[in-house]
Design an enzyme around this catalytic site. Structure first.
Site, PDB file in Angstrom:
ATOM      1  N   SER A  74       0.813   0.563   5.179  1.00 21.57           N
ATOM      2  CA  SER A  74       1.010   0.158   6.578  1.00 21.57           C
ATOM      3  C   SER A  74      -0.268   0.387   7.391  1.00 21.57           C
ATOM      4  CB  SER A  74       2.158   0.955   7.197  1.00 21.57           C
ATOM      5  OG  SER A  74       3.347   0.756   6.473  1.00 21.57           O
ATOM      6  N   GLN A 181       2.945  -5.680  -2.781  1.00 20.14           N
ATOM      7  CA  GLN A 181       3.900  -5.893  -3.877  1.00 20.14           C
ATOM      8  C   GLN A 181       3.248  -6.531  -5.095  1.00 20.14           C
ATOM      9  OE1 GLN A 181       7.289  -5.139  -4.102  1.00 20.14           O
ATOM     10  NE2 GLN A 181       7.222  -4.117  -2.134  1.00 20.14           N
ATOM     11  N   HIS A 203       1.823   3.708  -4.062  1.00 19.85           N
ATOM     12  CA  HIS A 203       3.178   4.081  -4.500  1.00 19.85           C
ATOM     13  C   HIS A 203       4.025   2.898  -4.935  1.00 19.85           C
ATOM     14  CE1 HIS A 203       6.041   3.212  -1.062  1.00 19.85           C
ATOM     15  NE2 HIS A 203       4.926   3.165  -0.382  1.00 19.85           N
ATOM     16  N   CYS A 328      12.969  -0.441   4.505  1.00 16.89           N
ATOM     17  CA  CYS A 328      12.774  -0.145   5.917  1.00 16.89           C
ATOM     18  C   CYS A 328      13.908  -0.680   6.771  1.00 16.89           C
ATOM     19  CB  CYS A 328      11.466  -0.743   6.398  1.00 16.89           C
ATOM     20  SG  CYS A 328      10.190  -0.672   5.157  1.00 16.89           S
TER      21      CYS A 328
HETATM   22  C1  LIG Z   1       5.742  -1.083   0.958  1.00 14.14           C
HETATM   23  C2  LIG Z   1       5.038  -2.189   1.659  1.00 14.14           C
HETATM   24  C3  LIG Z   1       4.144  -1.933   2.703  1.00 14.14           C
HETATM   25  C4  LIG Z   1       3.922  -0.562   3.258  1.00 14.14           C
HETATM   26  O1  LIG Z   1       3.233   0.277   2.396  1.00 14.14           O
HETATM   27  P1  LIG Z   1       3.343   1.872   2.697  1.00 14.14           P
HETATM   28  O2  LIG Z   1       2.315   2.468   1.774  1.00 14.14           O
HETATM   29  O3  LIG Z   1       4.732   2.256   2.350  1.00 14.14           O
HETATM   30  O4  LIG Z   1       3.011   2.059   4.130  1.00 14.14           O
HETATM   31  C5  LIG Z   1       3.485  -2.996   3.272  1.00 14.14           C
HETATM   32  N1  LIG Z   1       3.695  -4.251   2.844  1.00 14.14           N
HETATM   33  C6  LIG Z   1       4.534  -4.542   1.849  1.00 14.14           C
HETATM   34  C7  LIG Z   1       4.703  -5.948   1.410  1.00 14.14           C
HETATM   35  C8  LIG Z   1       5.249  -3.527   1.224  1.00 14.14           C
HETATM   36  O5  LIG Z   1       6.097  -3.824   0.243  1.00 14.14           O
END
Ligand SMILES: *Cc1c(COP(=O)(O)O)cnc(C)c1O
Length: 389
Positions: A74, A181, A203, A328
């Site tokens: 993010s 992703q 992650h 989320c």
């Molecule tokens: C999980 C995700 C994020 C956010 O990543 P974080 O490391 O959890 O802040 C942003 N964009 C997409 C498409 C995600 O799947």
């Protein structure tokens, strides 16, 4: 029936792989130096961080100097979007994104829209794809940035990124893509792709939580969101999270290894078995997202006349970890903005289910879900207020 534990929510987060954890551990204790220090502890940490930057860069065909580590995916999205439009030399006030972005992008756009920028939100088709023609028509002389995700987290659809990027390049507009992703799961090569900035998060690819990276093509200047000691080429101040950066590097190397071992075809084969099996066995269910332009580990379906929450609870009771969309938005009763943008009505969108596989998911796990899930739907439908409609 014997309860098996089957985690199918890898789009929300993945476990830290053993080799990743092993690589990280020394950097919490004996190798705890600050990479900005000049003594041997500092130099050791700096060396490990440089190596990790190299591994993350080579995963996507970038130079190490084009990778900036951030606090999470993010944060990388925020840095790309705000940092680039605030730096825009041409004073461009118009920015473009799509209706199905992760909240880290779409909410940043909404905020900028209230703070001096004009936003255009592109629609998607029924498969969740952005149309290159729609982008071409939306770009104006004062467009400063286009941000369109590589692949969607809720339905797995992969966008035509090369084509979308080429349109931006032709018009001299910066192009950012959220590849959280996609990175580590499908091949990405920014040396061939017309992409200026690309977001990753460890992650989502067997690395630790709380560490992201932004690829910033050489020559692009961003306004930092965090001012301070000037770390990360001055773009993201703050002492670097060395253990997590080392873990990110190890997870990038693991991704290369899994790719070499043919993981993409293995996982997409059992994913297809899961999706085909559900559609075949559960009446009034269908796959959401594109069937082939799709992340190999990603499955998502909608089951009509069912509440997603009920399915999730009963699946959980049977040992299966799934989700109803993005991590989320679950917990809120609003249907997903992604499914609505794809043209689904509210009631149908409420029956959405996301099943995302991982490197440790086996065919037996898939068989267990195919055995367990149809009776759950049957039970829920027999209790449902929609019954008989
Ligand atoms: C999980 C995700 C994020 C956010 O990543 P974080 O490391 O959890 O802040 C942003 N964009 C997409 C498409 C995600 O799947």
């Amino acid at each position: 029936m014997k309860v098996r534990k089957v985690y199918l929510d890898h789009s929300a987060t993945t476990p830290v792989a053993k080799e990743v954890l092993d690589a990280m551990l020394p950097y919490f204790s004996e190798k705890m130096g600050n990479p900005n220090s000049l003594h041997s502890w500092g130099r050791d940490a700096k060396r490990a961080m440089d190596e990790a930057r190299g591994s993350v860069a080579s995963l996507i065909g970038a130079e190490p100097s084009e990778i900036v580590f951030t606090g999470c995916g993010s944060a990388a999205d925020n840095l790309a979007v705000k940092g680039s439009v605030w730096a825009a030399k041409n004073g461009g006030r118009h920015i473009i994104t799509s209706a199905v972005e992760h909240h880290a992008v779409i909410d940043t756009f909404k905020w900028l829209g209230k703070n001096g920028f004009e936003t255009t939100i592109l629609p998607v088709d029924g498969d969740c794809m952005v149309s290159p023609d729609a982008l071409r028509n939306a770009i104006r002389d004062d467009t400063a940035l286009v941000s369109i995700m590589f692949a969607n987290n809720e339905v797995g659809t992969i966008n035509p990124i090369a084509e979308l990027g080429a349109i931006c390049r032709e018009r001299g507009v910066l192009f950012h893509t959220d590849a959280v992703q996609a990175a580590g799961h499908i091949p990405i090569d920014v040396s061939r792709l017309p992409v200026d900035m690309l977001t990753m998060s460890a992650h989502k690819m067997y690395g630790p939580k709380g560490i992201g990276a932004l690829y910033i093509r050489k020559g692009i200047k961003l306004v930092p969101l965090v001012h301070g000691g000037g770390q990360e080429y001055g773009v993201r101040s703050g002492t670097e999270n060395v253990p997590s950066i080392v873990g990110f590097g190890a997870s990038a190397e693991l991704a290369v290894k899994l790719d070499r071992e043919g993981e993409e075809s293995r996982i997409s084969r059992i994913r297809d078995k899961l999706l085909d099996g559900i559609v075949e066995r559960v009446p009034d269910s269908f796959v959401t997202g594109h069937r082939t332009c799709r992340l190999p580990y990603h499955g998502s379906v909608c089951v009509r006349r069912i509440e997603g929450e009920g399915m999730l609870l009963r699946l959980d009771y049977a040992g299966i970890g799934a989700s109803s969309g993005s991590a989320c938005t679950s917990g809120s009763l609003d249907p997903s903005h992604v499914l609505l943008a794809m043209g689904l009505d509210h009631a149908t969108a409420h029956g959405s289910l996301r099943l995302t596989l991982g490197k440790d998911t086996t065919e037996e796990d898939v068989d267990y879900v195919l055995e367990t899930f149809p009776p759950i739907v049957e039970t829920l439908r027999s209790m449902s207020p929609y019954k008989g409609k």
